[in-house]
Design an enzyme around this catalytic site. Structure first.
Site, PDB file in Angstrom:
ATOM      1  N   ASN A  10       3.335  -6.658   7.487  1.00  9.77           N
ATOM      2  CA  ASN A  10       2.846  -7.794   6.702  1.00  9.77           C
ATOM      3  C   ASN A  10       3.050  -7.434   5.236  1.00  9.77           C
ATOM      4  OD1 ASN A  10       1.449  -9.784   5.384  1.00  9.77           O
ATOM      5  ND2 ASN A  10      -0.581  -9.227   6.181  1.00  9.77           N
ATOM      6  N   LYS A  12       2.553  -9.224   2.689  1.00  9.83           N
ATOM      7  CA  LYS A  12       1.581  -9.888   1.789  1.00  9.83           C
ATOM      8  C   LYS A  12       2.347 -10.502   0.594  1.00  9.83           C
ATOM      9  CE  LYS A  12      -1.879  -6.834   3.658  1.00  9.83           C
ATOM     10  NZ  LYS A  12      -3.126  -6.104   3.514  1.00  9.83           N
ATOM     11  N   HIS A 104      -5.649 -13.922   8.908  1.00  8.31           N
ATOM     12  CA  HIS A 104      -5.724 -12.618   8.236  1.00  8.31           C
ATOM     13  C   HIS A 104      -6.995 -12.574   7.383  1.00  8.31           C
ATOM     14  CE1 HIS A 104      -4.909  -9.220   5.686  1.00  8.31           C
ATOM     15  NE2 HIS A 104      -4.052  -8.828   6.599  1.00  8.31           N
ATOM     16  N   GLU A 106      -7.603 -11.497   4.543  1.00  7.22           N
ATOM     17  CA  GLU A 106      -7.457 -11.915   3.133  1.00  7.22           C
ATOM     18  C   GLU A 106      -7.466 -13.434   3.023  1.00  7.22           C
ATOM     19  OE1 GLU A 106      -3.972  -9.549   2.448  1.00  7.22           O
ATOM     20  OE2 GLU A 106      -5.203  -7.741   2.596  1.00  7.22           O
ATOM     21  N   GLU A 176      -7.985  -5.878  12.939  1.00  7.05           N
ATOM     22  CA  GLU A 176      -7.876  -5.264  11.617  1.00  7.05           C
ATOM     23  C   GLU A 176      -9.268  -5.154  11.009  1.00  7.05           C
ATOM     24  OE1 GLU A 176      -3.704  -5.885   9.809  1.00  7.05           O
ATOM     25  OE2 GLU A 176      -4.884  -7.640   9.331  1.00  7.05           O
ATOM     26  N   GLY A 182      -6.008  -1.595   3.306  1.00  4.87           N
ATOM     27  CA  GLY A 182      -5.641  -1.210   1.945  1.00  4.87           C
ATOM     28  C   GLY A 182      -6.559  -0.174   1.326  1.00  4.87           C
ATOM     29  N   SER A 223      -4.610   0.391   7.165  1.00  7.03           N
ATOM     30  CA  SER A 223      -4.167   1.713   6.699  1.00  7.03           C
ATOM     31  C   SER A 223      -3.433   2.502   7.779  1.00  7.03           C
ATOM     32  CB  SER A 223      -5.354   2.509   6.138  1.00  7.03           C
ATOM     33  OG  SER A 223      -5.892   1.847   4.999  1.00  7.03           O
ATOM     34  N   GLY A 245       0.676  -1.798   3.504  1.00  4.11           N
ATOM     35  CA  GLY A 245       1.294  -0.923   2.499  1.00  4.11           C
ATOM     36  C   GLY A 245       2.464  -0.102   3.025  1.00  4.11           C
TER      37      GLY A 245
HETATM   38  P1  13P Z   1      -2.715  -1.942   5.025  1.00  2.00           P
HETATM   39  O1  13P Z   1      -1.799  -1.326   6.054  1.00  2.00           O
HETATM   40  O2  13P Z   1      -2.154  -1.907   3.642  1.00  2.00           O
HETATM   41  O3  13P Z   1      -4.101  -1.379   5.116  1.00  2.00           O
HETATM   42  O4  13P Z   1      -2.836  -3.487   5.402  1.00  2.00           O
HETATM   43  C1  13P Z   1      -3.110  -3.839   6.699  1.00  2.00           C
HETATM   44  C2  13P Z   1      -2.999  -5.310   6.821  1.00  2.00           C
HETATM   45  O5  13P Z   1      -3.772  -6.056   6.254  1.00  2.00           O
HETATM   46  C3  13P Z   1      -1.894  -5.838   7.629  1.00  2.00           C
HETATM   47  O6  13P Z   1      -2.044  -7.194   7.868  1.00  2.00           O
END
Ligand code: 13P
Length: 261
Positions: A10, A12, A104, A106, A176, A182, A223, A245
């Site tokens: 992802n 983002k 998601h 976010e 998640e 993150g 992560s 990330g």
């Molecule tokens: P990270 O791997 O950066 O923690 O993000 C996970 C995520 O939100 C994937 O959708």
């Protein structure tokens, strides 16, 4: 039962079209199985989810990798109409997009996404012939209050309401934990496995055919990186990863893909 692993990135709100093409080129260079028959035979399904404006360029570049698919990060629930700034499932489908993320954290946190709208978006995507990765997960506060399972149950039941066993063939669920996204904090292998087992057990209760719980892929996200992927992916109920990330770094993403082989 055998569930093919799925390693999804992802991106983002990262990568312009030119940057996205460069990243796919790098992933292909790092993951040399991409162009070979080994890719189809041994590799997990690989998915990248760039921003809308980067989808077309990435789709063209990804065609050189037989096991790589392209997904979007969001979709609207209506077929069309006065929804400024939104994108419909048919628009994505027409481009050749195969997957979309819904729910998601976010989107839930910053854009007012609710369990109900996640369900509506999911149903619209399925109707248009897209596969959907529904994201669920508890916040740190919820975890501290020990209500993780109740939160997961609410999000999974709502997210999947009105969805049939047949449609579940095109659904993936990503667990998640919000506190792990993150932050560099990852759920332990055992904690992640426990949450995935809880979700799989819930699917057993929700659908009369055991085929749904047996065949639905459950991904871990939060992560996940080149160092911890192997441990997480070795868990019985973890069928892949949704990676933020580390999916932006070709070498790390390729290492995670290999950890799933
Ligand atoms: P990270 O791997 O950066 O923690 O993000 C996970 C995520 O939100 C994937 O959708």
């Amino acid at each position: 039962m055998s569930r093919r692993k799925l390693i999804a990135g992802n991106w983002k709100m990262n990568k312009t079209a030119a940057e996205g093409v460069a990243l796919i080129k790098e992933i292909k260079a790092q993951f040399t199985e991409c162009g070979s028959s080994k890719c189809c035979a041994n590799a997990p399904e690989i998915l990248v989810c760039p921003p809308f404006t980067t989808l077309a360029a990435v789709l063209a570049e990804a065609q050189g990798c037989s096991c790589m698919k392209v997904g979007a990060q969001n979709v609207h629930w209506a077929e069309k109409g006065a929804f400024t700034g939104e994108i419909s499932a048919a628009m994505l489908k027409e481009m050749g997009i195969e997957y979309v993320l819904t729910g998601h954290s976010e989107r839930r946190q910053y854009f007012g996404e609710t369990d109900e709208s996640v369900n509506q978006r999911t149903k619209a995507a399925l109707s248009a012939g897209l596969s959907v990765i529904i994201c669920v997960g508890e916040t740190e506060t919820e975890r501290n209050k020990q209500v993780t399972n109740a939160v997961l149950e609410r999000q999974v039941r709502w997210g999947l309401s009105d969805i049939t066993a047949e449609q579940m063939k095109n659904i993936v669920i990503a667990y998640e934990p919000v506190w792990a996204i993150g932050t560099g904090k990852t759920a332990s292998d055992a904690d992640a496995q426990a949450a995935h087992a809880f979700i799989r057990n819930l699917l057993k209760q929700m659908f009369s055919c055991p085929c749904v719980a047996d065949n639905t892929r459950l991904l871990y996200g939060g992560s996940m990186n080149a160092a911890n992927a192997a441990g997480l992916l070795a868990q019985a109920d973890i069928d892949g990863g949704l990676i933020g990330g580390a999916a932006l770094k070709a070498a790390d993403f390729a290492t995670i893909i290999r950890a799933a082989m």
